[in-house]
Each structure stands twice: as C-alpha cells, then as structure tokens.
Scaffold this motif. Sequence first.
Motif, PDB file in Angstrom:
ATOM      1  N   GLU A 176      11.484  -3.738   8.359  1.00  0.00           N
ATOM      2  CA  GLU A 176      11.952  -4.864   7.144  1.00  0.00           C
ATOM      3  C   GLU A 176      11.514  -4.617   5.695  1.00  0.00           C
ATOM      4  N   ARG A 177      12.161  -4.895   4.985  1.00  0.00           N
ATOM      5  CA  ARG A 177      11.952  -5.060   3.537  1.00  0.00           C
ATOM      6  C   ARG A 177      11.204  -6.121   3.336  1.00  0.00           C
ATOM      7  N   PHE A 178       9.754  -6.128   2.888  1.00  0.00           N
ATOM      8  CA  PHE A 178       8.940  -7.157   3.003  1.00  0.00           C
ATOM      9  C   PHE A 178       8.766  -7.980   1.592  1.00  0.00           C
ATOM     10  N   GLU A 193      12.582   1.591  -8.996  1.00  0.00           N
ATOM     11  CA  GLU A 193      13.674   1.145 -10.226  1.00  0.00           C
ATOM     12  C   GLU A 193      14.882   2.073  -9.903  1.00  0.00           C
ATOM     13  N   LYS A 194      14.601   3.404  -9.282  1.00  0.00           N
ATOM     14  CA  LYS A 194      15.818   4.218  -8.981  1.00  0.00           C
ATOM     15  C   LYS A 194      16.529   4.215  -7.712  1.00  0.00           C
ATOM     16  N   GLY A 195      15.975   2.991  -6.996  1.00  0.00           N
ATOM     17  CA  GLY A 195      16.872   2.849  -5.811  1.00  0.00           C
ATOM     18  C   GLY A 195      15.897   2.906  -4.274  1.00  0.00           C
ATOM     19  N   ALA A 196      14.639   3.347  -4.492  1.00  0.00           N
ATOM     20  CA  ALA A 196      13.937   3.442  -3.130  1.00  0.00           C
ATOM     21  C   ALA A 196      13.531   1.964  -2.634  1.00  0.00           C
ATOM     22  N   ILE A 197      13.101   1.661  -1.401  1.00  0.00           N
ATOM     23  CA  ILE A 197      12.644   0.144  -0.994  1.00  0.00           C
ATOM     24  C   ILE A 197      11.471   0.727  -0.158  1.00  0.00           C
ATOM     25  N   PHE A 198      10.563  -0.521  -0.196  1.00  0.00           N
ATOM     26  CA  PHE A 198       9.258  -0.537   0.683  1.00  0.00           C
ATOM     27  C   PHE A 198       9.881  -1.444   1.963  1.00  0.00           C
ATOM     28  N   VAL A 199       9.458  -0.954   3.095  1.00  0.00           N
ATOM     29  CA  VAL A 199       9.580  -1.336   4.526  1.00  0.00           C
ATOM     30  C   VAL A 199       8.395  -1.306   5.196  1.00  0.00           C
ATOM     31  N   ASN A 200       8.269  -1.988   6.445  1.00  0.00           N
ATOM     32  CA  ASN A 200       7.232  -2.165   7.397  1.00  0.00           C
ATOM     33  C   ASN A 200       7.631  -1.514   8.597  1.00  0.00           C
ATOM     34  N   GLY A 222      -0.259  -3.737  11.032  1.00  0.00           N
ATOM     35  CA  GLY A 222      -0.978  -2.431  11.066  1.00  0.00           C
ATOM     36  C   GLY A 222      -1.320  -2.145   9.608  1.00  0.00           C
ATOM     37  N   GLY A 223      -0.951  -3.170   8.750  1.00  0.00           N
ATOM     38  CA  GLY A 223      -1.228  -2.923   7.080  1.00  0.00           C
ATOM     39  C   GLY A 223      -0.478  -1.511   6.740  1.00  0.00           C
ATOM     40  N   GLU A 224       0.589  -1.385   7.252  1.00  0.00           N
ATOM     41  CA  GLU A 224       1.380  -0.182   7.083  1.00  0.00           C
ATOM     42  C   GLU A 224       2.284  -0.317   6.212  1.00  0.00           C
ATOM     43  N   VAL A 225       2.776   0.357   5.297  1.00  0.00           N
ATOM     44  CA  VAL A 225       4.074   0.174   4.741  1.00  0.00           C
ATOM     45  C   VAL A 225       4.703   1.699   4.404  1.00  0.00           C
TER      46      VAL A 225
END
Length: 538
Positions: free
Chosen positions: A362-364, A351-358, A380-383
């Motif tokens: 890539e932002r998935f 909510e404060k600005g972070a993103i998940f990537v692989n 690899g099942g990793e994020v």
Amino acid sequence: MWKRFGPVFPFTFSIITSTIPNASPLPSSGWRRCSHEPTHPVSGAGPVTSDLSRQYDADLIVVGAGGTGLMAAMTAAERGLKVLVLEKGASIGGTTAMSFGVFATSGTPLQAAEGIADSSDAHFEDLNNFAGTLIDRDNLALRRVFVDKAPHAFRKLLDLGAVFTKPISEPGHRVARLHKMLPHSKAVTELATRRCRKLGVRFRVEAEVSELIEADGRVSGVRLRNGTSLHARRAVLLASGDFSNAPLTFKKQFLPDDLAPIPGLNKLSTGDGQRFGLGLGGEVRNGDLVWGPEIRFVERPRPTLLSMLPSSPLLARVIKLAIDHLPLAVLRPFLMSFVTSSMRPAPQLFEKGAIFVNRKGERFANEQDRPEIHAERQPGGEVFVMFDKDLADKLGAWPNYVSTAPVIDYAYLHDYQRHRKDLVKSGPTIEAVAKAAGLSAEGLSRAVEKANAAGEKHISRGPFYILGPARACIFFAEGGLSVNGRMQVTRKDGTIIEGLYAAGSAGQGGLILNGHGHHVAWAYTSGMHAAECIAAGT
C-alpha cells in the motif's frame, strides 16, 4: 537552515554511517529492571576515603560511556581524580561511536596547514546561520563556552593520536571547519578508552543507574538497578545521552503526538539523565526539538569493511594519505562500500516518480508531505521505495541519485546494486518484484494503478525495482538539562543542584547544535569542560 523538527541541508553526514554493526538492545519499557543485571566487578583501586573516614567509590562518578563520558573521565583522571564510569550497555562508545564522526571547530592545526584563518569568534557568529528562526531560543552563554573550548578538545583528541581529514566546507560556515575522524568514529572512542584505562579510570558495563543519592543537601552518588549504592566524593556527571528512545510517556511530555512514537537511533538513548535531573527540580530546555525524523535504509546484515578496520593511528594516517592524494575515482569504490550502509532515500526520487509502500504493497502517504511521520505506523515499521525502468535508467549520474554519500559523492542505483544487494529487488512485472521483496503483489498492483490513474505517477515499464526496507528514526532529541557555564545542573529558579553536573546531550542546556559536526564536538567539548570544572572545585 533549520526547520522546527530537523535539518534541511541537501546532504546529511554527521549522524549515521553504521560503522557500528549493532547497538546494544534495551527493552522498550526503558527504565524497568534490566534483563542483564550488573555482574562485572569494579576493577582497580579500592574506595577513596575522605578526611572524615567516610568511604567513597570514586571522586567522580560518570554516568554514560560515550564520547562525553570518556572525555570527562580522561580529563578528570589527568587532573588526579579517581573516576568510575558506569555504562548501562554492554559496550563502550555510545551514540558518538555510532556517528559519522565529524568534529566542527575553529583554529585547528589542520586548518592552519591549509592556510585557513579562523577563530572562535567567527564560529560563534556563523552559528547564527544554523540557529535560524530558533536564535531566540539558543543559549548564547553555552555557545560561547562551546566555541571557545572546542579547539582545545580537538587538540586533546589529536594528542591521543586521532586522525582527521582535511577541513571540509559546509554552507553556513565562512571557512572549512568540519573534520572527519579516520577511519571511523569508533576509533576515537577506543583511543579515549585506552587512555582512560592507562590513567586508572574504572569502567563498569551493564551497570544501569536507577536513581541518584542525595546526602547533606547535595548529590552524593548513584544507586544501580541491582540495589548497589556507589558514592562520589566530588560529583556525579550525567553523560547519558538524549531521550530519543525514552518511553513514550516521557517523550510525550515534550514532543508532539506525531513525533513521540518514532524511535531513536540509539536504543540506549532513554533520557536517564534528563529524568534524574527533573526529579531533583531541574528542567529540560528545548525538549520539543529533534534532529530528524528521517527515513533511512536499514543497516546491512553484516559489518562493513570500514567498521572492521583496526583502530590504529598508523592505519588512519595511511587512509588519510590516500584520501588526500588519490583521485576520488580510485577511492570511490572502497568508500562507497560503507556509506551506502544506512542512507536516506533522496526526496527527489519521489519528485521523479517513485512511491513509498509498505509490506502490504500500500502507498501509505504523500511522499512529499512528511512520510516519515507515517512510516513508523506501517506493518513492522518498514517501508519501501518502488519505481520502474524509466526512473532506474536515470539513476546513474548526477543529479539523479538515490542518496547523498557523506563527504564522498552521491550514491546511485548501481552503487546499491553492488554494495547493498540485500536492499535491491527487481522483477519484469509488478507481481514479480513484489514477490522478490516480500510484499503483497495484489496490494502493490493496486497502489501503482491508483497512483497512475490519479496522474501523480507514471510507473509502467519493467523491469520494476524496490529498495528497502527502510525505517523512520529520530537521530537526537535536542532537549537537555539546564546547566550553567560550569556544566552544573540548575533548577528552574536558576539555583544549582549541588554535586550534579551534566554534559553532552544530557546537558545541552538549550544550546542549538544545528549544522553537521556540532553534536560530536559538543559531546567531547562539554565532557572535557565539565571535568575541568569538577577538578577545579567549581
């Protein structure tokens, strides 16, 4: 308080702390022949012989050596039964030993010492708050057994020498009912194991059961993967855990397609007991419910300090004195060294600005729309969690935390930098931080540029940070075999499968165990109750 597929509490502390450095592996194919066949002989007394001169290997055979199986074995042995416990893993303790070790119950001596008046009736009523919209699916008869028997199971653990914190509060409970095991949950399973051995309980590890044996219209024993047949004079008790890591084909019988591929916490939770019961006409209740899934940072590469502490009641009492009397500021550095082991990135980070990537940078997924469903499908099942200096500067004090830290406080960026250096990477540029974390710099640059251009994020000021890897997992699959109030496995028509009992997750029977500490409490309580009923011949 509960959504269909997981808890929504602002903190999560009944499931993971990674006080056990590694769980025993199990091939993904689940029920095929194990690569390590059972080779350990059953120690102790010889076979039990009935009046008809038929030989038995034990009065009671327990399948599974977690908290449920240990409590059942101990209780049955105290009542004079000869007990054999079969564990397919290489060690004893099960999912219970991997938990944070919170036992939720009422009317305890620790509550009384704090002036807390509580009762099983009040606990029964408060469980409505946790069942929420699932109240119509709850097994109220088993709930009654649970709340009435749990105080006795708790006192049984106290008698073993188990040490707990003062009662802890949680929204939904009218009084403080949560009791945290000290120094860790493994200490209690080890105490139970020692007591079992003193009582003559025999253990056999790396002994995977492949099927149940029936004779004369009842379950009379088990057959191991190596072909060995073992016979029980009174009963077989399934204490084999949940099915969160069962083969995909089995999970798809109960779970939606988007949840079924997500792995379970315990690699050995392959639903063996549920499969055996179904094969004899039993049924699984609430098989479509799971606790989770959630994305959690991976375990640390080396055991935590806390996990290496000896399981000594004396040491546990010293730790309890420190917790009860020392300021949190003094204790926090020590305690934080283990709670940052396997925690969940807080949703507010995104909510404060972070993103998940692989791994490809890539932002998935949309981070606020069930990213855990997509995490397992990433390379690899990793994020990873990615953010910039603007957010990093805020992650040092409440309410801007990285994770909730069970019982203690909140875990901030500086806690991870101190205690989980393996998870934290930083760099002056996006390319530099990607290289440090082993991610594609080109992919990460594109993901950040796209997120900024869409106005969703504003990741622009270095140094940049990446936390990870993290993985999605299911903590428990809630589906357990249908059982009656004596923990006997029942068929769809309500008739009893003679000689077969189930407890713990394998015998959850439709009981809704939302709320922290209820799964651990049910594990010990149902194991005790099942053994009492078996010993009494009911």
